[in-house]
Design a protein around this motif. Structure first.
Motif, mmCIF file in Angstrom:
data_model
loop_
_atom_site.group_PDB
_atom_site.id
_atom_site.type_symbol
_atom_site.label_atom_id
_atom_site.label_comp_id
_atom_site.label_asym_id
_atom_site.label_seq_id
_atom_site.Cartn_x
_atom_site.Cartn_y
_atom_site.Cartn_z
ATOM 1 N N GLY A 67 10.538 3.355 7.209
ATOM 2 C CA GLY A 67 9.893 4.543 6.669
ATOM 3 C C GLY A 67 8.429 4.345 6.351
ATOM 4 N N ILE A 68 7.751 3.558 7.144
ATOM 5 C CA ILE A 68 6.321 3.308 6.931
ATOM 6 C C ILE A 68 5.524 4.471 7.521
ATOM 7 N N VAL A 78 0.608 5.477 14.432
ATOM 8 C CA VAL A 78 0.875 4.130 13.908
ATOM 9 C C VAL A 78 0.289 4.052 12.494
ATOM 10 N N PRO A 79 0.610 2.994 11.726
ATOM 11 C CA PRO A 79 0.012 2.853 10.389
ATOM 12 C C PRO A 79 -1.504 2.711 10.466
ATOM 13 N N ILE A 80 -2.160 3.215 9.436
ATOM 14 C CA ILE A 80 -3.615 3.163 9.360
ATOM 15 C C ILE A 80 -4.031 2.329 8.154
ATOM 16 N N ASN A 81 -4.991 1.451 8.358
ATOM 17 C CA ASN A 81 -5.517 0.654 7.248
ATOM 18 C C ASN A 81 -6.358 1.553 6.344
ATOM 19 N N PRO A 82 -5.967 1.715 5.063
ATOM 20 C CA PRO A 82 -6.719 2.621 4.184
ATOM 21 C C PRO A 82 -8.126 2.109 3.889
ATOM 22 N N ASN A 83 -8.370 0.823 4.136
ATOM 23 C CA ASN A 83 -9.697 0.277 3.840
ATOM 24 C C ASN A 83 -10.747 0.716 4.852
ATOM 25 N N ASP A 84 -10.331 0.838 6.110
ATOM 26 C CA ASP A 84 -11.328 1.144 7.136
ATOM 27 C C ASP A 84 -10.884 2.218 8.121
ATOM 28 N N HIS A 131 0.829 -1.206 0.000
ATOM 29 C CA HIS A 131 0.000 0.000 0.000
ATOM 30 C C HIS A 131 0.862 1.255 0.000
ATOM 31 N N PHE A 132 1.934 1.229 0.774
ATOM 32 C CA PHE A 132 2.790 2.392 0.864
ATOM 33 C C PHE A 132 3.922 2.376 -0.162
ATOM 34 N N GLY A 133 3.942 1.378 -1.029
ATOM 35 C CA GLY A 133 4.994 1.311 -2.041
ATOM 36 C C GLY A 133 6.369 1.087 -1.444
ATOM 37 N N ILE A 134 6.413 0.344 -0.346
ATOM 38 C CA ILE A 134 7.688 0.048 0.327
ATOM 39 C C ILE A 134 7.992 -1.424 0.127
ATOM 40 N N PRO A 135 8.940 -1.738 -0.760
ATOM 41 C CA PRO A 135 9.205 -3.152 -1.063
ATOM 42 C C PRO A 135 10.064 -3.821 0.001
ATOM 43 N N ILE A 136 9.453 -4.566 0.870
ATOM 44 C CA ILE A 136 10.167 -5.325 1.901
ATOM 45 C C ILE A 136 9.833 -6.796 1.714
ATOM 46 N N LEU A 161 0.006 -7.755 25.872
ATOM 47 C CA LEU A 161 1.343 -7.301 25.450
ATOM 48 C C LEU A 161 1.256 -6.067 24.550
ATOM 49 N N LYS A 162 0.095 -5.457 24.466
ATOM 50 C CA LYS A 162 -0.125 -4.410 23.475
ATOM 51 C C LYS A 162 0.814 -3.223 23.660
ATOM 52 N N SER A 163 1.162 -2.901 24.898
ATOM 53 C CA SER A 163 2.057 -1.765 25.121
ATOM 54 C C SER A 163 3.393 -2.000 24.417
ATOM 55 N N PHE A 164 3.942 -3.220 24.568
ATOM 56 C CA PHE A 164 5.193 -3.541 23.866
ATOM 57 C C PHE A 164 4.972 -3.566 22.356
ATOM 58 N N ILE A 165 3.848 -4.131 21.921
ATOM 59 C CA ILE A 165 3.584 -4.243 20.478
ATOM 60 C C ILE A 165 3.493 -2.852 19.827
ATOM 61 N N VAL A 166 2.933 -1.887 20.524
ATOM 62 C CA VAL A 166 2.882 -0.516 19.990
ATOM 63 C C VAL A 166 4.301 0.023 19.813
ATOM 64 N N ASP A 167 5.146 -0.161 20.836
ATOM 65 C CA ASP A 167 6.537 0.317 20.731
ATOM 66 C C ASP A 167 7.274 -0.401 19.605
ATOM 67 N N PHE A 168 7.040 -1.694 19.475
ATOM 68 C CA PHE A 168 7.685 -2.467 18.404
ATOM 69 C C PHE A 168 7.240 -1.946 17.037
ATOM 70 N N THR A 169 5.945 -1.638 16.905
ATOM 71 C CA THR A 169 5.426 -1.118 15.641
ATOM 72 C C THR A 169 6.083 0.212 15.290
ATOM 73 N N LEU A 170 6.200 1.084 16.270
ATOM 74 C CA LEU A 170 6.826 2.384 16.032
ATOM 75 C C LEU A 170 8.276 2.212 15.592
ATOM 76 N N ASP A 171 8.967 1.270 16.226
ATOM 77 C CA ASP A 171 10.372 1.016 15.870
ATOM 78 C C ASP A 171 10.490 0.518 14.430
ATOM 79 N N GLN A 172 9.629 -0.400 14.033
ATOM 80 C CA GLN A 172 9.694 -0.951 12.679
ATOM 81 C C GLN A 172 9.273 0.084 11.627
#
Length: 503
Positions: free
Chosen positions: A212-213, A238-244, A60-65, A196-207
């Motif tokens: 560059g997401i 955090v990233p947002i789903n463009p569908n919803d 969606h973001f054109g980031i090839p990983i 574990l959501k608090s850690f998962i949020v931090d992990f998401t921000l790090d990734q």
């Protein structure tokens, strides 16, 4: 003039976008609705989102990983990943961080089921029973539902009536599914994700920072604060789903399995049946087994201790596993023996075998998206679609020169390619496929067809490569030797094709 809400804004000006415009992508759109703000690239971007086959967030973001290189499971935008967080992977992890997270999760779970009135504990259990932000499970819409009050009450009652398990000595939250009906692996995964959501949020921000997401400010609901034993909402980008418009959170790959190490399916197949069901006897139902477990806690304790002892065998599951070399050679041999044409369903067998073979040959350079069938001018066509990860020079070239975000392989079990076959894939080369595609067939194309392909490139800058039986044979040999990558065969074909084209 202010820019309208994004969906309305797109609805209003999208008709002005002409995707066949040769200047598409380099000019700017001056819309009277947006007071001169440059939006064309944004609209092009949205247009690509809508046409990507089985889109993932990074596409969606054109980031090839590539999925192999990412530390997180790349989420789909419109469906769940069929994987689950297995708390046991944190328990057995050599990482002190993961061990601490597991301990924190267990403390939180114990607190939830033991502190407060029954209505408060029911409400807490309902809060942790669904974590749609991570997109794990089997939902076709990325949206699950929380458990009802009756099921939450059943879970609490299990711990209340148990003399051995008063909730304070729970060591693995997975064991809930061994005692309470309607609690399965996806619910255990959701319990873990919310706790574990608090850690998962931090992990998401790090990734997101690492790759560059793009992120947007939004509200994440129901983060558990173990110091105050309360749930809270936080504002975070955090990233947002463009569908919803819903937030998306990433989960480390190292936590994921298709089935938990301690789980009902494993217990039933590898422990209960072997220990308590005579050979040939009818298998009891799930409820009967759960009743047996509640009356025989020692059985469950022994099962869990055995699983703990064999922790070294517990590995996270990859999102894609290649087939063994012997299977690849077997498929190649089967393809070689097939006649061309449709006699005795030879065309379908040819497609089936290539559908099993090619994703393994091309991994990890190309992540498999899906196979799909379509009809063109009355002809049934079967395609394989891969995400272009730009992981090697060839793929970067295809991305940059042909706008190829996804690569399509069209399968043709024919003795000789005809012009209509070229036309069929040519009509398909647009949107996320850009101007590049691959025909897989039995024999080298005739000189006339080769001339057609070169003329197509000369006139429309569309590149169609042809892979034959001999190319597939070479790819399997390379796959077996492990000295080089099978995708280099495609690179070789591309170089040969470009040399044949006029400069």
């Amino acid at each position: 003039m202010e820019i309208p809400h994004v969906p309305i804004f797109l609805f209003l000006i999208a008709p002005t976008l002409n995707r066949d415009d040769p200047d598409l992508g380099c000019a700017e759109l001056q819309s009277p609705l947006c007071n001169g703000i440059v939006v064309r690239s944004f609209l092009l971007f949205i247009g690509e989102i809508l046409t990507i086959i089985r889109p993932r967030l990074t596409d969606h973001f054109g980031i090839p990983i590539s999925q192999e290189k990412a530390d997180f499971a790349i989420p789909f935008l419109d469906e769940d990943l069929p994987l689950y967080v297995d708390p046991f992977l944190l328990w057995k992890s050599p990482s002190q961080q993961d061990q601490a997270l597991h301990q924190s999760m267990i403390y939180a779970f114990r607190s939830l089921i033991t502190k407060g009135s029954q209505s408060e504990r029911i409400a807490k259990l309902q809060k942790i029973s669904e974590c749609s932000e991570v997109g794990l499970g089997e939902s076709a819409t990325r949206r699950g539902v929380k458990i009802g009050q009756e099921l939450a009450k059943s879970i609490l009652e299990h711990f209340e009536v148990s003399k051995q398990k008063m909730g304070t000595d729970v060591e693995h939250i997975e064991e809930v599914q061994l005692f309470v009906d309607k609690v399965s692996k996806d619910r255990i995964s959701d319990f873990a994700c919310v706790l574990l959501k608090s850690f998962i949020v931090d992990f998401t921000l790090d990734q997101c920072g690492k790759y560059g997401i793009p992120c947007q400010k939004t509200t994440i609901l129901d983060l558990y604060d173990d110091r105050k034993d309360v749930f809270k909402n936080i504002e975070v980008e955090v990233p947002i789903n463009p569908n919803d418009g819903k937030p998306i959170l990433f989960v480390p790959k190292r936590w994921l399995r298709f089935s938990p190490w301690i789980g009902y399916e494993d217990y039933f197949k590898n422990h209960y049946l072997k220990q308590y069901v005579e050979e040939g006897a009818p298998h009891p139902g799930r409820v009967e087994i759960l009743n047996f477990n509640r009356d025989n806690y020692g059985v469950i304790d022994r099962y869990i201790k055995n699983r703990e002892k064999s922790f070294a065998d517990c590995k996270n599951d990859p999102l894609f596993s290649t087939i063994p070399v012997v299977s690849a050679k077997r498929l190649l041999a089967a393809i070689s023996k097939l006649p061309s044409g449709k006699t005795n369903n030879a065309d379908k067998k040819y497609e089936d075998q290539l559908c099993r073979l090619l994703p393994s040959l091309l991994y990890p350079h190309l992540d498999f998206a899906m196979e799909q069938s379509r009809t063109d001018s009355g002809a049934h066509i079967r395609d394989l679609v891969f995400y272009n990860n730009k992981s090697i020079g060839l793929l970067s070239d295809l991305w940059d020169k042909y706008s190829c975000r996804q690569i399509v392989f069209e399968l043709k079990n024919v003795k000789e390619l005809e012009r209509d076959h070229i036309n069929q894939i040519n009509r398909y080369l647009k949107e996320s496929f850009g101007s590049f595609g691959i025909l897989v067939t039995r024999n080298e194309p005739t000189k006339t067809i080769q001339r057609n392909l070169i003329d197509l490139w000369s006139g429309q800058r569309k590149c169609i490569l042809v892979l034959t039986d001999s190319d597939i044979d070479m790819m399997v040999n390379v796959f077996e030797s492990k000295q080089r990558d099978p995708i280099e065969v495609i690179n070789k074909k591309y170089v040969e094709f470009m040399r044949a084209c006029p400069s």
